[in-house]
Design a protein around this motif. Structure first.
Motif, PDB file in Angstrom:
ATOM      1  N   THR A 144       2.784  -8.702  -0.543  1.00 57.22           N
ATOM      2  CA  THR A 144       1.956  -8.953   0.633  1.00 57.22           C
ATOM      3  C   THR A 144       1.475 -10.402   0.658  1.00 57.22           C
ATOM      4  OG1 THR A 144       1.210  -6.673   0.826  1.00 57.22           O
ATOM      5  CG2 THR A 144      -0.221  -8.355   1.759  1.00 57.22           C
ATOM      6  N   ILE A 145       0.990 -10.874  -0.491  1.00 56.03           N
ATOM      7  CA  ILE A 145       0.436 -12.222  -0.563  1.00 56.03           C
ATOM      8  C   ILE A 145       1.517 -13.283  -0.399  1.00 56.03           C
ATOM      9  CG2 ILE A 145      -0.709 -13.860  -2.118  1.00 56.03           C
ATOM     10  CD1 ILE A 145      -2.203 -11.408  -3.318  1.00 56.03           C
ATOM     11  N   GLU A 146       2.650 -13.101  -1.063  1.00 57.21           N
ATOM     12  CA  GLU A 146       3.682 -14.138  -1.076  1.00 57.21           C
ATOM     13  C   GLU A 146       4.623 -14.098   0.121  1.00 57.21           C
ATOM     14  OE1 GLU A 146       5.663 -13.681  -4.790  1.00 57.21           O
ATOM     15  OE2 GLU A 146       3.958 -14.400  -5.982  1.00 57.21           O
ATOM     16  N   GLU A 147       4.832 -12.895   0.684  1.00 54.66           N
ATOM     17  CA  GLU A 147       5.811 -12.781   1.763  1.00 54.66           C
ATOM     18  C   GLU A 147       5.204 -12.292   3.073  1.00 54.66           C
ATOM     19  OE1 GLU A 147       9.306 -10.583   0.592  1.00 54.66           O
ATOM     20  OE2 GLU A 147       9.113 -11.235  -1.491  1.00 54.66           O
ATOM     21  N   GLY A 148       3.901 -12.021   3.076  1.00 51.83           N
ATOM     22  CA  GLY A 148       3.247 -11.576   4.298  1.00 51.83           C
ATOM     23  C   GLY A 148       3.597 -10.166   4.703  1.00 51.83           C
ATOM     24  N   LYS A 149       4.025  -9.337   3.744  1.00 53.54           N
ATOM     25  CA  LYS A 149       4.380  -7.958   4.054  1.00 53.54           C
ATOM     26  C   LYS A 149       3.132  -7.103   4.257  1.00 53.54           C
ATOM     27  CE  LYS A 149       8.772  -8.823   3.445  1.00 53.54           C
ATOM     28  NZ  LYS A 149       9.698  -8.875   4.580  1.00 53.54           N
ATOM     29  N   SER A 150       3.237  -6.025   5.062  1.00 53.45           N
ATOM     30  CA  SER A 150       2.114  -5.130   5.300  1.00 53.45           C
ATOM     31  C   SER A 150       1.845  -4.278   4.058  1.00 53.45           C
ATOM     32  CB  SER A 150       2.390  -4.226   6.502  1.00 53.45           C
ATOM     33  OG  SER A 150       3.560  -3.466   6.277  1.00 53.45           O
ATOM     34  N   LEU A 151       0.616  -3.715   4.010  1.00 53.46           N
ATOM     35  CA  LEU A 151       0.183  -2.958   2.835  1.00 53.46           C
ATOM     36  C   LEU A 151      -0.153  -1.532   3.250  1.00 53.46           C
ATOM     37  CD1 LEU A 151      -0.283  -3.882  -0.141  1.00 53.46           C
ATOM     38  CD2 LEU A 151      -2.715  -4.006   0.404  1.00 53.46           C
ATOM     39  N   ASP A 152       0.405  -0.535   2.541  1.00 57.09           N
ATOM     40  CA  ASP A 152       0.123   0.871   2.846  1.00 57.09           C
ATOM     41  C   ASP A 152      -1.320   1.219   2.487  1.00 57.09           C
ATOM     42  OD1 ASP A 152       3.396   1.994   1.727  1.00 57.09           O
ATOM     43  OD2 ASP A 152       2.708   1.283   3.695  1.00 57.09           O
ATOM     44  N   LEU A 153      -1.871   2.228   3.204  1.00 59.05           N
ATOM     45  CA  LEU A 153      -3.225   2.673   2.918  1.00 59.05           C
ATOM     46  C   LEU A 153      -3.343   3.225   1.499  1.00 59.05           C
ATOM     47  CD1 LEU A 153      -6.120   3.221   3.881  1.00 59.05           C
ATOM     48  CD2 LEU A 153      -5.333   5.416   4.809  1.00 59.05           C
ATOM     49  N   SER A 154      -2.279   3.903   1.021  1.00 54.17           N
ATOM     50  CA  SER A 154      -2.320   4.458  -0.337  1.00 54.17           C
ATOM     51  C   SER A 154      -2.476   3.341  -1.372  1.00 54.17           C
ATOM     52  CB  SER A 154      -1.049   5.260  -0.623  1.00 54.17           C
ATOM     53  OG  SER A 154       0.106   4.434  -0.490  1.00 54.17           O
ATOM     54  N   VAL A 155      -1.802   2.201  -1.129  1.00 52.64           N
ATOM     55  CA  VAL A 155      -1.937   1.055  -2.025  1.00 52.64           C
ATOM     56  C   VAL A 155      -3.332   0.461  -1.897  1.00 52.64           C
ATOM     57  CG1 VAL A 155      -1.074  -1.259  -2.564  1.00 52.64           C
ATOM     58  CG2 VAL A 155       0.527   0.565  -1.936  1.00 52.64           C
ATOM     59  N   ALA A 156      -3.826   0.372  -0.650  1.00 51.57           N
ATOM     60  CA  ALA A 156      -5.160  -0.171  -0.413  1.00 51.57           C
ATOM     61  C   ALA A 156      -6.229   0.648  -1.125  1.00 51.57           C
ATOM     62  CB  ALA A 156      -5.446  -0.229   1.090  1.00 51.57           C
ATOM     63  N   ASN A 157      -6.066   1.976  -1.183  1.00 52.53           N
ATOM     64  CA  ASN A 157      -7.035   2.821  -1.886  1.00 52.53           C
ATOM     65  C   ASN A 157      -7.110   2.479  -3.368  1.00 52.53           C
ATOM     66  OD1 ASN A 157      -8.212   4.574   0.054  1.00 52.53           O
ATOM     67  ND2 ASN A 157      -6.300   5.713   0.214  1.00 52.53           N
ATOM     68  N   THR A 212       7.699 -24.879   0.678  1.00 53.39           N
ATOM     69  CA  THR A 212       8.270 -23.536   0.524  1.00 53.39           C
ATOM     70  C   THR A 212       7.400 -22.745  -0.447  1.00 53.39           C
ATOM     71  OG1 THR A 212       9.671 -24.173  -1.345  1.00 53.39           O
ATOM     72  CG2 THR A 212      10.586 -24.459   0.863  1.00 53.39           C
ATOM     73  N   SER A 213       7.537 -21.420  -0.419  1.00 54.69           N
ATOM     74  CA  SER A 213       6.704 -20.576  -1.279  1.00 54.69           C
ATOM     75  C   SER A 213       6.946 -20.826  -2.761  1.00 54.69           C
ATOM     76  CB  SER A 213       6.956 -19.098  -0.964  1.00 54.69           C
ATOM     77  OG  SER A 213       8.340 -18.784  -1.069  1.00 54.69           O
ATOM     78  N   THR A 238      -4.174 -11.985   1.899  1.00 51.98           N
ATOM     79  CA  THR A 238      -3.612 -13.236   1.380  1.00 51.98           C
ATOM     80  C   THR A 238      -4.691 -14.157   0.826  1.00 51.98           C
ATOM     81  OG1 THR A 238      -3.727 -14.365   3.521  1.00 51.98           O
ATOM     82  CG2 THR A 238      -1.723 -13.111   3.046  1.00 51.98           C
ATOM     83  N   SER A 239      -5.960 -13.806   1.033  1.00 51.18           N
ATOM     84  CA  SER A 239      -7.073 -14.594   0.501  1.00 51.18           C
ATOM     85  C   SER A 239      -7.885 -13.691  -0.427  1.00 51.18           C
ATOM     86  CB  SER A 239      -7.946 -15.109   1.648  1.00 51.18           C
ATOM     87  OG  SER A 239      -8.949 -15.982   1.165  1.00 51.18           O
ATOM     88  N   TYR A 240      -8.052 -14.108  -1.672  1.00 49.41           N
ATOM     89  CA  TYR A 240      -8.660 -13.249  -2.685  1.00 49.41           C
ATOM     90  C   TYR A 240     -10.123 -12.915  -2.371  1.00 49.41           C
ATOM     91  CZ  TYR A 240      -4.708 -14.645  -5.658  1.00 49.41           C
ATOM     92  OH  TYR A 240      -3.455 -14.866  -6.173  1.00 49.41           O
ATOM     93  N   ALA A 241     -10.531 -11.669  -2.689  1.00 52.12           N
ATOM     94  CA  ALA A 241     -11.932 -11.280  -2.621  1.00 52.12           C
ATOM     95  C   ALA A 241     -12.696 -12.005  -3.731  1.00 52.12           C
ATOM     96  CB  ALA A 241     -12.075  -9.774  -2.773  1.00 52.12           C
ATOM     97  N   PHE A 242     -13.997 -12.195  -3.521  1.00 54.58           N
ATOM     98  CA  PHE A 242     -14.800 -12.953  -4.485  1.00 54.58           C
ATOM     99  C   PHE A 242     -16.238 -12.444  -4.456  1.00 54.58           C
ATOM    100  CE2 PHE A 242     -14.701 -15.071  -0.386  1.00 54.58           C
ATOM    101  CZ  PHE A 242     -16.038 -15.336  -0.122  1.00 54.58           C
ATOM    102  N   ILE A 243     -17.002 -12.832  -5.455  1.00 50.08           N
ATOM    103  CA  ILE A 243     -18.412 -12.444  -5.553  1.00 50.08           C
ATOM    104  C   ILE A 243     -19.275 -13.664  -5.265  1.00 50.08           C
ATOM    105  CG2 ILE A 243     -20.237 -11.641  -7.100  1.00 50.08           C
ATOM    106  CD1 ILE A 243     -18.030 -10.066  -8.609  1.00 50.08           C
ATOM    107  N   LYS A 244     -20.159 -13.533  -4.285  1.00 51.89           N
ATOM    108  CA  LYS A 244     -21.089 -14.601  -3.912  1.00 51.89           C
ATOM    109  C   LYS A 244     -22.487 -14.021  -3.771  1.00 51.89           C
ATOM    110  CE  LYS A 244     -20.980 -16.123   0.354  1.00 51.89           C
ATOM    111  NZ  LYS A 244     -22.321 -15.941   0.952  1.00 51.89           N
ATOM    112  N   ASP A 245     -23.440 -14.602  -4.455  1.00 50.87           N
ATOM    113  CA  ASP A 245     -24.822 -14.118  -4.409  1.00 50.87           C
ATOM    114  C   ASP A 245     -24.922 -12.641  -4.765  1.00 50.87           C
ATOM    115  OD1 ASP A 245     -25.616 -16.665  -3.564  1.00 50.87           O
ATOM    116  OD2 ASP A 245     -25.361 -16.155  -1.456  1.00 50.87           O
ATOM    117  N   GLY A 246     -24.092 -12.199  -5.703  1.00 50.24           N
ATOM    118  CA  GLY A 246     -24.137 -10.813  -6.155  1.00 50.24           C
ATOM    119  C   GLY A 246     -23.527  -9.824  -5.184  1.00 50.24           C
ATOM    120  N   ILE A 247     -22.754 -10.301  -4.206  1.00 44.25           N
ATOM    121  CA  ILE A 247     -22.113  -9.454  -3.190  1.00 44.25           C
ATOM    122  C   ILE A 247     -20.600  -9.622  -3.281  1.00 44.25           C
ATOM    123  CG2 ILE A 247     -21.957  -8.909  -0.729  1.00 44.25           C
ATOM    124  CD1 ILE A 247     -24.740  -8.458  -1.869  1.00 44.25           C
TER     125      ILE A 247
END
Length: 696
Positions: free
Chosen positions: A33-46, A327-328, A130-139
């Protein structure tokens, strides 16, 4: 220093953390998903959501937010906890794939340009994997796009992602023509240099204009400014060093590649520059950088000023947007190589940029247009409002030889002779740099120097991505299926150089001669935001953005209206603040000083008829005349403000603010600054420029 590798990215759910916490199949799906822009299944998202939650909880986090970038220029977030109620009255910590993928913030109170009515409140945030989640101010912050119930983009990220996909599609078509069929993805990369000022927080809190507007609306020039050039790259003061050290550490925790820091030209002005990253991530990181700059400054009892022109008479702050195409797998498509004359692929991508900048000068100017940046562009510190390109002597010579068909006889890079034997010898570049150019080629990237320091870099980069994608699309249409690819390629490059060489200028962009020359060449000179914005919705630009699915025509008109309204609202706030300061602070202060001078003259006269009171009388006369004029100018500004407010049409209102309100503000400031230079320091209600610029 040993802990920096451990510190870097410690608050980011990055590749290393995902590899450690996700099952192998899930990790592979995320990487795709990150490198090729492919969609992500809900099962993977869980699975990702659960791992993300466990990681965040291990860091002491209890809440998450969909972190997005509405059209306000800043970021937005609504916090939800991980807790879910159980049947026995207790709670458990849960986070589902559905919560990760989608959120529903209220969309009615964000700028929409008429896309949403106040009663139509529903909006959606959609996870950007494609952009990583992060922790800011404890959130736990999850980068997201933001759209309306009808699917219209209400943010800055959505069109940026669309533009990245557009240039990916068209660049892959070009690479395929050169036999590069194994390239999976093409991305644009950015390294935005960020300029800023640091002043004492105590001074900042005493200035209503800085607190409400980000810039000083009054302020006489100090005896010393930047004329000695002694601040630029000078030794950094210990207090600023401590600030920069903490800022670096906070940025590194968030995986932001803060690299360079130094003093800038103006006193109390500094710069931070990161290493390149993909445009999407660089945009997120720059928003976080600006936020952290302010927070860290506050902890050091300072205020960080990010306005384009916080102080009149000294350099303002910009944001140099270093943009390239790769290029990637890391191959820079704007790398000339050792022999750029023979590098046809490089020359074609270079020509795509040249054509794009020439065809869409207006869009590049619009992408950096704001009330704040109007004070800076063309002020002998930043590029003028005329868009042009610097390519350097070597590339200009190469382009000229290609156009004329004559062999290129360029000189190779010579050895730098400094004249001191003990110093090392090194090869100098074949081309010098040009800091006056709005859009300069600097080795293997273009430096777009017109951005204001407060800008989100999303707007300028979505324009760059889209206009270059359009050039590449036209090239691909012409070259695909050509009976003789090499002959067609040569003819195309020659034609583009011939038709668009007017945009190339390697000289001094600050000179009056260039303004006249640019007019002869037919280049646009859009001096103000009000001049530039109407071109955004021209037929040509609507066709461009709709063709590449960046904006719908409705979204473009909405953004045009938002930009006009923002211009007017900014000047309205500044004018109202200026009137507040003038009436409540400056008028009484000068009147009190006149009163003291008068009492002094009276007391001296009562002591002796022969005592000389000429100094007091002359100063009283000058201040009284200035004060009377100041009051008249207050009334003129109030009248101009009322006139602008009465304009119902956004464009007419913006024009009224520019032509009437701004002009009246400049007159009022001129008189106010004149009175500051004559008024005793103890009476003047605000910290002076000397206080603010030379006390940190």
């Amino acid at each position: 220093m040993d802990r920096i590798p451990e510190l870097f990215g410690s608050l980011v759910f990055n590749d290393e953390t995902m590899k450690e916490r996700l099952p192998k199949d899930t990790y592979k799906a995320m990487k795709k998903t990150i490198e090729e822009g492919k969609s992500l299944d809900l099962s993977v998202a869980n699975v990702v959501a659960n791992a993300m939650k466990d990681w965040a909880i291990s860091k002491g986090v209890t809440h998450f937010t969909h972190w997005f970038q509405p059209m306000t220029g800043v970021t937005a977030e609504k916090h939800d906890s991980f807790i879910s109620a159980t049947q026995d009255g207790n709670v458990i910590m849960e986070f589902s794939g559905k919560e990760l993928i989608k959120g529903e913030p209220d969309a009615s109170s964000f700028p929409s340009g008429g896309l949403r009515a106040t009663f139509e409140a529903r909006g959606y945030t959609a996870w950007d994997p494609t952009s990583y989640a992060f922790i800011k101010d404890g959130i736990l912050c999850i980068p997201t796009a933001f759209c309306s119930y009808g699917g219209e983009a209400l943010d800055k990220k959505t069109p940026l992602l669309r533009s990245m996909e557009a240039i990916n599609v068209q660049a892959l078509r070009i690479l395929k023509l050169f036999g590069k069929t194994d390239v999976k993805r093409v991305v644009t990369t950015v390294g935005p240099e960020q300029e800023y000022f640091l002043i004492n927080k105590s001074d900042y809190l005493k200035r209503e204009d800085l607190r409400l507007c980000g810039r000083t609306l009054f302020g006489a020039k100090p005896p010393k400014g930047q004329e000695l050039d002694d601040h630029y790259f000078g030794a950094i003061k210990p207090r600023v060093v401590a600030y920069m050290k903490e800022l670096d550490e906070e940025l590194w925790k968030l995986g932001i590649l803060a690299k360079t820091k130094h003093n800038e030209v103006a006193p109390s002005q500094h710069e931070l520059a990161p290493i390149f990253s993909s445009t999407n991530i660089a945009t997120d990181h720059n928003q976080l950088t600006m936020e952290l700059m302010r927070k860290v400054a506050d902890r050091h009892d300072m205020a960080c000023l990010l306005h384009e022109k916080p102080f009149d008479g000294v350099n303002g702050s910009g944001k140099h947007n270093n943009w390239s195409i790769s290029t990637s797998d890391g191959v820079n498509l704007l790398e000339p190589g050792k022999s750029p004359y023979d590098n046809a692929q490089f020359l074609l991508f270079l020509c795509a940029v040249i054509k794009a900048v020439d065809d869409y000068q207006d869009l590049l100017r619009i992408s950096v247009a704001s009330a704040g940046n109007d004070h800076r562009l063309g002020a002998n510190e930043a590029p003028p409002a005329i868009v042009s390109m610097f390519v350097g002597d070597e590339l200009e010579g190469i382009l000229e030889s290609i156009e004329t068909g004559k062999p290129y006889k360029g000189k190779s890079a010579g050895e730098m002779e400094i004249g001191v034997h003990v110093l090392p010898h090194f090869r100098k570049d074949t081309t010098d740099r040009n800091r006056t150019s709005p859009f300069a080629f600097t080795g293997n990237k273009f430096e777009f120097r017109m951005l204001g320091s407060t800008f989100s870099i999303s707007g300028p980069n979505l324009v760059l991505n889209t206009i270059v994608a359009e050039s590449l699309a036209q090239f691909a249409d012409e070259l695909e299926g050509a009976p003789d690819f090499q002959a067609s390629l040569k003819a195309l490059i020659q034609r583009v150089i011939r038709e668009h060489k007017r945009i190339i200028f390697n000289g001094n962009n600050y000179s009056e001669e260039w303004v006249a020359e640019a007019e002869k060449r037919g280049l646009l000179n859009l001096k103000s935001t009000v001049d530039a914005l109407p071109l955004f919705i021209s037929e040509k630009n609507i066709a461009l953005f709709t063709k590449h699915h960046i904006f719908t025509e409705t979204e473009m008109h909405a953004r045009y209206e938002i930009l006009l309204e923002n211009y007017g609202k900014t000047l309205h706030i500044e004018a109202a603040t200026m009137l507040d300061m003038a009436k409540k602070d400056i008028l009484p202060a000068v009147a009190s000083y006149i009163n003291e001078l008068s009492q002094c003259a009276v007391r001296k006269a009562s002591v002796s008829d022969t005592m000389d009171c000429s100094a007091e009388k002359a100063l009283i006369a000058r201040l009284s005349a200035s004060l009377a004029r100041f009051y008249q100018e207050i009334e003129a500004l109030e009248a101009a403000l009322i006139q602008a407010e009465e304009k119902a049409d956004p464009r007419e209102s913006a024009e009224s603010y520019h032509d009437g309100v701004l002009a009246a503000m400049e007159e009022l400031r001129r008189t106010g600054d004149e009175m500051e230079s004559m008024t005793a320091k103890k009476y003047w209600p605000y910290p002076s420029y000397s206080d603010m610029l030379f006390s940190v």
